[in-house]
Design a protein around this motif. Structure first.
Motif, PDB file in Angstrom:
ATOM      1  N   ILE A 174      48.469  28.305  51.316  1.00 37.28           N
ATOM      2  CA  ILE A 174      47.253  29.019  50.241  1.00 37.28           C
ATOM      3  C   ILE A 174      46.876  28.375  49.179  1.00 37.28           C
ATOM      4  N   THR A 175      45.772  27.981  48.753  1.00 37.91           N
ATOM      5  CA  THR A 175      45.280  27.701  47.294  1.00 37.91           C
ATOM      6  C   THR A 175      44.692  28.606  46.883  1.00 37.91           C
ATOM      7  N   VAL A 176      44.920  28.848  45.202  1.00 33.27           N
ATOM      8  CA  VAL A 176      44.278  29.947  44.925  1.00 33.27           C
ATOM      9  C   VAL A 176      43.728  29.431  43.520  1.00 33.27           C
ATOM     10  N   ALA A 177      42.492  29.849  43.277  1.00 27.34           N
ATOM     11  CA  ALA A 177      41.786  29.451  41.678  1.00 27.34           C
ATOM     12  C   ALA A 177      40.972  30.384  41.499  1.00 27.34           C
ATOM     13  N   ASP A 178      40.405  30.203  40.141  1.00 24.49           N
ATOM     14  CA  ASP A 178      39.359  30.934  39.813  1.00 24.49           C
ATOM     15  C   ASP A 178      38.044  30.459  40.335  1.00 24.49           C
ATOM     16  N   TYR A 179      37.082  31.214  40.915  1.00 26.33           N
ATOM     17  CA  TYR A 179      35.837  30.750  41.646  1.00 26.33           C
ATOM     18  C   TYR A 179      34.713  30.602  40.586  1.00 26.33           C
ATOM     19  N   GLY A 193      43.111  47.579  37.337  1.00 22.78           N
ATOM     20  CA  GLY A 193      44.107  47.412  36.766  1.00 22.78           C
ATOM     21  C   GLY A 193      44.987  46.175  36.772  1.00 22.78           C
ATOM     22  N   ILE A 194      45.296  45.848  37.887  1.00 27.46           N
ATOM     23  CA  ILE A 194      45.855  44.633  38.157  1.00 27.46           C
ATOM     24  C   ILE A 194      45.066  43.286  38.000  1.00 27.46           C
ATOM     25  N   ARG A 195      43.739  43.578  38.169  1.00 29.42           N
ATOM     26  CA  ARG A 195      42.734  42.358  38.024  1.00 29.42           C
ATOM     27  C   ARG A 195      42.640  42.007  36.431  1.00 29.42           C
ATOM     28  N   SER A 196      42.931  42.954  35.573  1.00 29.94           N
ATOM     29  CA  SER A 196      42.687  42.869  34.172  1.00 29.94           C
ATOM     30  C   SER A 196      43.934  42.082  33.685  1.00 29.94           C
ATOM     31  N   GLN A 197      44.960  42.272  34.497  1.00 33.31           N
ATOM     32  CA  GLN A 197      46.202  41.476  33.962  1.00 33.31           C
ATOM     33  C   GLN A 197      46.338  40.425  34.734  1.00 33.31           C
ATOM     34  N   SER A 198      45.498  39.862  35.400  1.00 36.23           N
ATOM     35  CA  SER A 198      45.429  38.661  36.411  1.00 36.23           C
ATOM     36  C   SER A 198      44.641  37.656  35.672  1.00 36.23           C
ATOM     37  N   SER A 199      44.780  36.263  35.957  1.00 37.96           N
ATOM     38  CA  SER A 199      43.848  35.363  35.415  1.00 37.96           C
ATOM     39  C   SER A 199      42.545  35.401  35.906  1.00 37.96           C
ATOM     40  N   SER A 200      42.535  35.807  37.159  1.00 38.28           N
ATOM     41  CA  SER A 200      41.143  35.629  38.071  1.00 38.28           C
ATOM     42  C   SER A 200      41.167  36.939  38.834  1.00 38.28           C
ATOM     43  N   GLY A 201      41.115  37.117  40.137  1.00 40.21           N
ATOM     44  CA  GLY A 201      40.682  38.034  40.930  1.00 40.21           C
ATOM     45  C   GLY A 201      41.980  39.006  41.304  1.00 40.21           C
ATOM     46  N   GLY A 202      43.104  38.669  41.101  1.00 35.81           N
ATOM     47  CA  GLY A 202      44.388  39.572  41.072  1.00 35.81           C
ATOM     48  C   GLY A 202      44.839  39.317  42.620  1.00 35.81           C
ATOM     49  N   VAL A 203      44.561  38.141  43.097  1.00 38.17           N
ATOM     50  CA  VAL A 203      45.042  38.105  44.527  1.00 38.17           C
ATOM     51  C   VAL A 203      46.697  38.027  44.856  1.00 38.17           C
ATOM     52  N   PHE A 204      47.092  36.993  43.873  1.00 31.69           N
ATOM     53  CA  PHE A 204      48.525  36.767  43.932  1.00 31.69           C
ATOM     54  C   PHE A 204      49.404  38.027  44.022  1.00 31.69           C
ATOM     55  N   THR A 205      49.177  39.114  43.155  1.00 34.45           N
ATOM     56  CA  THR A 205      49.733  40.318  43.090  1.00 34.45           C
ATOM     57  C   THR A 205      50.123  40.941  44.677  1.00 34.45           C
ATOM     58  N   GLY A 258      35.666  38.769  28.435  1.00 29.78           N
ATOM     59  CA  GLY A 258      35.168  38.494  29.579  1.00 29.78           C
ATOM     60  C   GLY A 258      36.158  37.191  30.222  1.00 29.78           C
ATOM     61  N   TRP A 259      35.889  37.282  31.636  1.00 32.07           N
ATOM     62  CA  TRP A 259      36.663  36.387  32.257  1.00 32.07           C
ATOM     63  C   TRP A 259      36.233  34.894  32.117  1.00 32.07           C
ATOM     64  N   LYS A 260      34.807  34.743  31.798  1.00 34.03           N
ATOM     65  CA  LYS A 260      34.378  33.425  31.775  1.00 34.03           C
ATOM     66  C   LYS A 260      34.718  32.860  30.263  1.00 34.03           C
ATOM     67  N   THR A 261      34.906  33.663  29.273  1.00 34.28           N
ATOM     68  CA  THR A 261      35.054  33.365  27.692  1.00 34.28           C
ATOM     69  C   THR A 261      36.440  33.967  27.511  1.00 34.28           C
ATOM     70  N   PHE A 262      37.494  33.720  28.145  1.00 40.67           N
ATOM     71  CA  PHE A 262      38.618  34.297  27.918  1.00 40.67           C
ATOM     72  C   PHE A 262      39.201  33.617  26.532  1.00 40.67           C
ATOM     73  N   ASP A 278      31.575  40.059  38.199  1.00 42.62           N
ATOM     74  CA  ASP A 278      31.226  41.423  37.299  1.00 42.62           C
ATOM     75  C   ASP A 278      31.865  40.794  36.057  1.00 42.62           C
ATOM     76  N   ASP A 279      32.309  39.469  35.886  1.00 42.06           N
ATOM     77  CA  ASP A 279      33.049  39.047  34.555  1.00 42.06           C
ATOM     78  C   ASP A 279      34.214  39.508  34.352  1.00 42.06           C
ATOM     79  N   LYS A 280      35.098  39.898  35.554  1.00 39.82           N
ATOM     80  CA  LYS A 280      36.258  40.686  35.282  1.00 39.82           C
ATOM     81  C   LYS A 280      37.336  39.761  35.890  1.00 39.82           C
ATOM     82  N   GLY A 281      36.741  38.788  36.811  1.00 39.95           N
ATOM     83  CA  GLY A 281      37.688  37.684  37.392  1.00 39.95           C
ATOM     84  C   GLY A 281      37.421  37.976  38.719  1.00 39.95           C
ATOM     85  N   THR A 282      37.195  36.379  39.282  1.00 38.38           N
ATOM     86  CA  THR A 282      37.042  36.320  41.115  1.00 38.38           C
ATOM     87  C   THR A 282      37.835  35.370  41.308  1.00 38.38           C
ATOM     88  N   SER A 283      38.482  35.546  42.350  1.00 37.25           N
ATOM     89  CA  SER A 283      39.461  34.506  42.931  1.00 37.25           C
ATOM     90  C   SER A 283      38.750  33.594  44.075  1.00 37.25           C
TER      91      SER A 283
END
Length: 395
Positions: A276-281, A79-91, A223-227, A293-298
């Motif tokens: 820390i630096t975070v990004a889309d992987y 649920g958090i990952r779906s609201q995040s840009s990538s993998g939801g690490v920040f939250t 999908g994450w890659k074709t947002f 799984d195309d839902k976002g990976t950090s």
């Protein structure tokens, strides 16, 4: 007294304005909508603090020469990952800081959706405003000073932002190290003009017949890659287009509307002053397909023991795998390389507001048709950043 002779020498971090004891420096927009310091010389006492805290003028402070520790990371809460840009690490990191009685600073859309500003958040419920990418330069305002007050009060602080904003904060703190300060930056492509965004949103509001009430730059419906970029309006209408078809995203990713300093960025480097630096992987599907799984990976890069401490504190709530930084960054050249300006950048800004926005982008910043038609297939095969580098090369 700070004077900006060349606009590539100002990243708009606000450190000079916040450090001034006379409050005689204000940040004012130029013709392109970017903020630069303006000085009331009649009030200036020539203390030169503004020059001393400028992270570009004082760029000798370098972190240790070592390769950061890198991880692939996914928040186990979909649920958090779906609201995040990538993998939801920040939250997870932010919730940990708040649970310790701390405060989190980050970028939030203004209520009218026409601008982005940095704010302080003190409750988990308010973190939603900080989640997700905002493809604009946020206005720092007085948040460096607010962060300093919290640090001096003994509270833990997580300050998030672009690399130049983190260096601005560190400069504002004038070299003092706070054990309760945690800094997190992002791999930044560059920041588009707020004026360009305002022009774009205003036209979308006119078309919808109502004010915008919500912006989601990285909607994952496709999908994450074709947002897609999603705008919701107060009359319940919505605008939604994938990045390859949206005019604003085309102008941004074609480098037609970035801040001048982004083209010669002083802060794109492997070793950073942040923890820390975070990004889309990007490219994870080729390197670690079990983490895609195309839902976002950090991608998480650790630069300090404090960064490691913070990640370890939330490890149980993450799917986490260590990876070689050099391998992970192959599809993320923005970590160390500045974006080249579009050949039509000057004409783009000269005609901004004189013709409809979509026609402006079509005329000055749109990729050739053959590249556009191949975009979807290439993005699925290579991942977003590699695809953009391949498709838009040479502009």
């Amino acid at each position: 007294m700070i004077h900006i002779q060349n606009k590539t020498d100002c990243c708009g971090c606000h450190a000079c304005a916040q450090i001034c004891p006379q409050h005689c420096i204000t940040m004012q927009p130029d013709a392109e909508g970017f903020l630069y310091p303006q000085i009331d010389e009649t009030a200036c006492i020539h203390c030169n603090l503004c020059e001393k805290v400028c992270p570009i003028l004082q760029s000798s402070r370098e972190p240790k020469d070592k390769t950061p520790t890198a991880y692939t990371a996914i928040n186990k809460d979909d649920g958090i990952r779906s609201q995040s840009s990538s993998g939801g690490v920040f939250t997870l990191l932010a919730e940990y800081i708040l649970a310790q009685g701390g405060v989190v600073f980050g970028a939030a859309m203004a209520d009218d959706q026409h601008s982005v500003r940095h704010i302080a958040v003190e409750t988990p419920e308010d973190l939603a405003a900080l989640r997700g990418s905002k493809y604009l330069q946020s206005t720092i305002g007085n948040t460096y000073g607010e962060a300093k007050q919290a640090l001096q009060a003994g509270r833990k602080v997580l300050f998030t932002g672009t690399p130049c904003q983190i260096e601005g904060l560190k400069s504002f703190l004038q070299g003092r190290e706070y054990p309760n300060l945690y800094c997190m930056d992002v791999i930044c492509h560059g920041v588009p003009s707020p004026l360009v965004w305002q022009t774009y949103v205003s036209e979308q509001e006119t078309r919808a017949g109502a004010p915008a009430r919500r912006t989601f730059f990285r909607h994952k419906k496709y999908g994450w890659k074709t947002f897609a970029l999603l705008l919701e309006f107060s009359n319940n209408k919505a605008y939604e287009f994938v990045l390859s078809k949206d005019a604003f995203m085309q102008a941004f990713l074609q480098n037609a509307c970035l801040r001048p300093s982004c083209h010669t960025c002083h802060f794109k480097k492997l070793n950073r002053v942040s923890d820390i630096t975070v990004a889309d992987y990007w490219g994870v599907q080729n390197q670690q397909p079990d983490m895609d799984d195309d839902k976002g990976t950090s991608l998480v890069l650790l630069h300090s023991s404090k960064g490691q401490e913070l990640l370890e504190a939330v490890r149980a709530e993450l799917r986490l795998k260590q990876v070689q930084a050099e391998q992970a960054l192959k599809a993320n050249p923005a970590m160390t390389h500045s974006a080249a300006p579009h050949k039509n950048r000057q004409q783009f800004f000269a005609n901004l507001g004189t013709i409809p926005f979509e026609k402006l982008v079509h005329k000055y910043a749109r990729p050739p048709f053959t590249l556009r038609s191949a975009a979807a297939k290439t993005m699925r095969r290579l991942g977003l950043y590699q695809a953009l580098r391949k498709l838009y090369k040479g502009n």
